[in-house]
Design an enzyme around this catalytic site. Structure first.
Site, short mmCIF file in Angstrom:
data_model
loop_
_atom_site.label_atom_id
_atom_site.label_comp_id
_atom_site.label_asym_id
_atom_site.label_seq_id
_atom_site.Cartn_x
_atom_site.Cartn_y
_atom_site.Cartn_z
N GLU A 1 -95.48 -77.29 92.82
CA GLU A 1 -95.35 -76.94 91.86
C GLU A 1 -95.90 -77.86 90.45
O GLU A 1 -95.40 -77.52 89.64
CB GLU A 1 -93.88 -77.63 91.85
CG GLU A 1 -92.74 -77.21 90.81
CD GLU A 1 -91.32 -77.52 90.91
OE1 GLU A 1 -90.76 -77.79 91.77
OE2 GLU A 1 -90.70 -77.81 89.86
N GLY B 1 -83.78 -74.33 93.57
CA GLY B 1 -82.77 -75.10 93.67
C GLY B 1 -82.05 -76.77 94.03
O GLY B 1 -82.12 -76.91 95.47
C1 LIG Z 1 -86.87 -76.34 81.20
C2 LIG Z 1 -86.69 -77.14 82.45
C3 LIG Z 1 -86.56 -76.65 83.67
C4 LIG Z 1 -85.89 -76.86 85.01
N1 LIG Z 1 -85.94 -76.15 85.94
C5 LIG Z 1 -85.49 -76.73 87.38
C6 LIG Z 1 -85.31 -76.09 88.38
O1 LIG Z 1 -86.30 -74.81 88.10
N2 LIG Z 1 -84.80 -75.99 89.54
C7 LIG Z 1 -84.66 -77.66 89.54
O2 LIG Z 1 -84.10 -78.19 90.02
N3 LIG Z 1 -84.47 -78.34 88.47
C8 LIG Z 1 -85.30 -78.09 87.60
N4 LIG Z 1 -84.73 -78.73 85.93
C9 LIG Z 1 -84.48 -80.45 86.16
C10 LIG Z 1 -86.20 -81.19 86.39
O3 LIG Z 1 -86.29 -81.14 87.88
C11 LIG Z 1 -84.57 -82.31 86.17
O4 LIG Z 1 -84.09 -82.70 84.43
C12 LIG Z 1 -85.88 -83.89 86.49
O5 LIG Z 1 -85.82 -83.82 87.44
C13 LIG Z 1 -85.34 -84.97 85.19
O6 LIG Z 1 -83.62 -85.11 86.66
P1 LIG Z 1 -82.16 -84.94 85.63
O7 LIG Z 1 -82.29 -84.02 84.08
O8 LIG Z 1 -81.76 -85.59 86.18
O9 LIG Z 1 -82.75 -86.72 84.42
P2 LIG Z 1 -82.27 -87.83 85.16
O10 LIG Z 1 -83.01 -87.93 86.85
O11 LIG Z 1 -80.86 -88.67 84.78
O12 LIG Z 1 -83.56 -89.01 84.45
C14 LIG Z 1 -82.72 -88.92 83.02
C15 LIG Z 1 -84.08 -90.06 82.54
O13 LIG Z 1 -84.23 -92.05 83.26
C16 LIG Z 1 -85.26 -91.68 83.72
N5 LIG Z 1 -84.92 -92.01 85.17
C17 LIG Z 1 -84.37 -92.03 86.14
N6 LIG Z 1 -84.43 -92.54 87.39
C18 LIG Z 1 -85.46 -93.13 86.83
C19 LIG Z 1 -85.82 -94.80 87.82
N7 LIG Z 1 -85.79 -95.04 89.02
N8 LIG Z 1 -86.67 -95.14 87.14
C20 LIG Z 1 -86.74 -95.37 86.62
N9 LIG Z 1 -86.89 -93.75 85.38
C21 LIG Z 1 -85.62 -93.23 85.34
C22 LIG Z 1 -86.16 -90.30 84.18
O14 LIG Z 1 -87.36 -90.48 84.14
C23 LIG Z 1 -85.85 -89.54 82.53
O15 LIG Z 1 -86.74 -90.69 81.35
C24 LIG Z 1 -85.22 -78.61 84.91
C25 LIG Z 1 -85.30 -79.04 84.06
C26 LIG Z 1 -86.08 -78.72 82.77
C27 LIG Z 1 -86.29 -79.49 81.36
#
Ligand SMILES: Cc1cc2nc3c(=O)[nH]c(=O)nc-3n(C[C@H](O)[C@H](O)[C@H](O)COP(=O)(O)OP(=O)(O)OC[C@H]3O[C@@H](n4cnc5c(N)ncnc54)[C@H](O)[C@@H]3O)c2cc1C
Length: 385
Positions: A250, A132
């Site tokens: 991880e 989480g």
């Molecule tokens: C199949 C799947 C399984 C998952 N399982 C889990 C889980 O079990 N537990 C959990 O906690 N999370 C989980 N996640 C979430 C995952 O860790 C997040 O999707 C990921 O960390 C990106 O966060 P976000 O989706 O909020 O995207 P954002 O943080 O909004 O990012 C969107 C885009 O913007 C870019 N970006 C963001 N900030 C910056 C920056 N400072 N500089 C440059 N580029 C930037 C990112 O690279 C990305 O391309 C899962 C995601 C997927 C797709």
């Protein structure tokens, strides 16, 4: 440069390599009738009975101490096990997170009572965990986590929401990153990790369907969930350091390299056959293998660092970034290869597998940390930022 300089290429010790034989015997039997498009799901596919069977064979918690039900083996033994499970596309999703990172985290930061309570059922394949961390406004920017645990006389009162939580709908517990003091403006300070029993009143788990039609991650809501004081894992306010160490587990494993391997194998079988064999396909197979081989060596080198008790945070980010690039290249390159020939000759099972992997491939470079974020970490590790 220091972090990456300390990584040494290494071979898997022969006593650990020997583990491949019984695992392959088991998987040859177990997986022989499972179609490739199902096997392609591998660590996104869940089968509780399969996990229990691994537990009975002593193949869960392989690196954990025997006193808690583990195997007492080295990280290399676990590498061999995991590599085989992924290569065969075994349905390992039920126990995956608990075995990979929750149990090692509890071992490292938990009290003796927490270790005795949580770890043995994980090793038996009877207790499943989810991660989480992400929230609607805190994915890459985890310091923005707003889910809050407030101290009460009975323990902690939990309110907030998590999202994208893999397998939450099949898990018993979540290890959640939450704010226990301060505000989001305090960034990393005031974050802690807590273990949440997902069956408690006030917890709602809502599965999300992805574009392939599968349900493997969820939204999880906490509304006045009352937790006991021993729900805290590790030190209060040290959640950020703990999570960073957890992410090394991880990100560093072969699952960041083999998400498209069942598809690759299925396609290799096709190009070995008479209708599939063309010089272009053989060259493409060579190009893909030439990328997989050094990355596998890097993965094993990271395993070596884990075996020495290190916490290869930057190295793990490097493995994940390079590994997921190859994982994403495979479906795109295979689609291109198949497009250039008479499609009627292509086996239907190969097309089904390609269809599935193509749909999920974009998530390879998001789950476990987005590409841009990892590249920022690598640049810092190389002293470039
Ligand atoms: C199949 C799947 C399984 C998952 N399982 C889990 C889980 O079990 N537990 C959990 O906690 N999370 C989980 N996640 C979430 C995952 O860790 C997040 O999707 C990921 O960390 C990106 O966060 P976000 O989706 O909020 O995207 P954002 O943080 O909004 O990012 C969107 C885009 O913007 C870019 N970006 C963001 N900030 C910056 C920056 N400072 N500089 C440059 N580029 C930037 C990112 O690279 C990305 O391309 C899962 C995601 C997927 C797709």
């Amino acid at each position: 440069m220091s972090a990456l300089n300390s990584l040494t290429l290494t071979a898997i010790p022969s006593e650990d390599e020997a583990l491949r034989v019984p695992i392959r015997e088991f998987l040859t039997q177990k997986m022989k009738d499972v179609p490739a498009c199902v096997r392609a799901r591998s660590w996104s596919g869940c089968d509780m009975n399969f996990s229990r069977e691994l537990g009975r064979r002593g193949w869960l918690g392989l690196t954990l101490p025997k006193e808690y039900g583990g195997g007492g083996r080295s990280p290399f033994a676990r590498y061999v096990l995991v590599e085989e499970l992924l290569n065969w596309g075994a349905p390992v999703g039920s126990h995956w997170v608990a075995d990979r990172q929750s149990a090692p985290l509890i071992l490292k930061y938990g009290t003796e009572a927490q270790k005795q309570f949580y770890i043995p059922p994980i090793c038996r394949g009877e207790s499943f965990f989810c991660i989480g961390m992400s929230e609607p406004n805190a994915g890459s920017d985890l310091a923005n986590v707003r889910t809050r645990a407030t101290k009460t006389e009975q323990g902690w009162l939990l309110n907030g929401q998590k999202i994208w939580t893999t397998n939450a709908h099949n898990c018993h517990y979540m290890i959640a990153l939450v704010r226990t003091s301060g505000t989001a403006d305090d960034r990393h300070r005031g974050l802690s990790q807590i273990i949440v029993d997902l069956n408690l009143p006030g917890v709602t788990v809502r599965p999300i369907r992805d574009q392939s039609g599968d349900v493997h991650f969820c939204e999880v809501f906490f509304e006045n969930v009352q937790l006991a004081s021993d729900a805290l894992i590790g030190a209060e306010g040290r959640g950020w350091e703990q999570v960073t160490a957890e992410l090394a587990f991880e990100r560093s494993g072969p699952e960041r390299l083999y998400s498209s391997i069942v598809l690759f194998d299925e396609w290799l079988a096709f190009i070995r056959s008479e209708p599939g064999n063309t010089p272009e396909s053989v060259r493409l197979a060579g190009r893909i293998l030439a990328q997989i081989a050094p990355l596998r060596a890097l993965c094993i080198a990271v395993t070596g660092k884990l075996a020495q008790g290190g916490s290869p945070v930057v190295e793990a980010a490097l493995v994940k970034d390079l590994g997921t690039a190859v994982e994403q290249l495979i479906p795109a390159a295979i689609a291109n290869d198949l497009y250039c020939r008479d499609t009627q000759a292509v086996p239907f099972e190969l097309l089904l597998t390609l269809n599935y992997v193509t749909q999920v491939a974009p998530c390879f470079s998001l789950r476990g940390g987005a590409r841009d974020i990892l590249r920022g970490m690598i640049a810092r590790g190389l002293g470039l930022r």
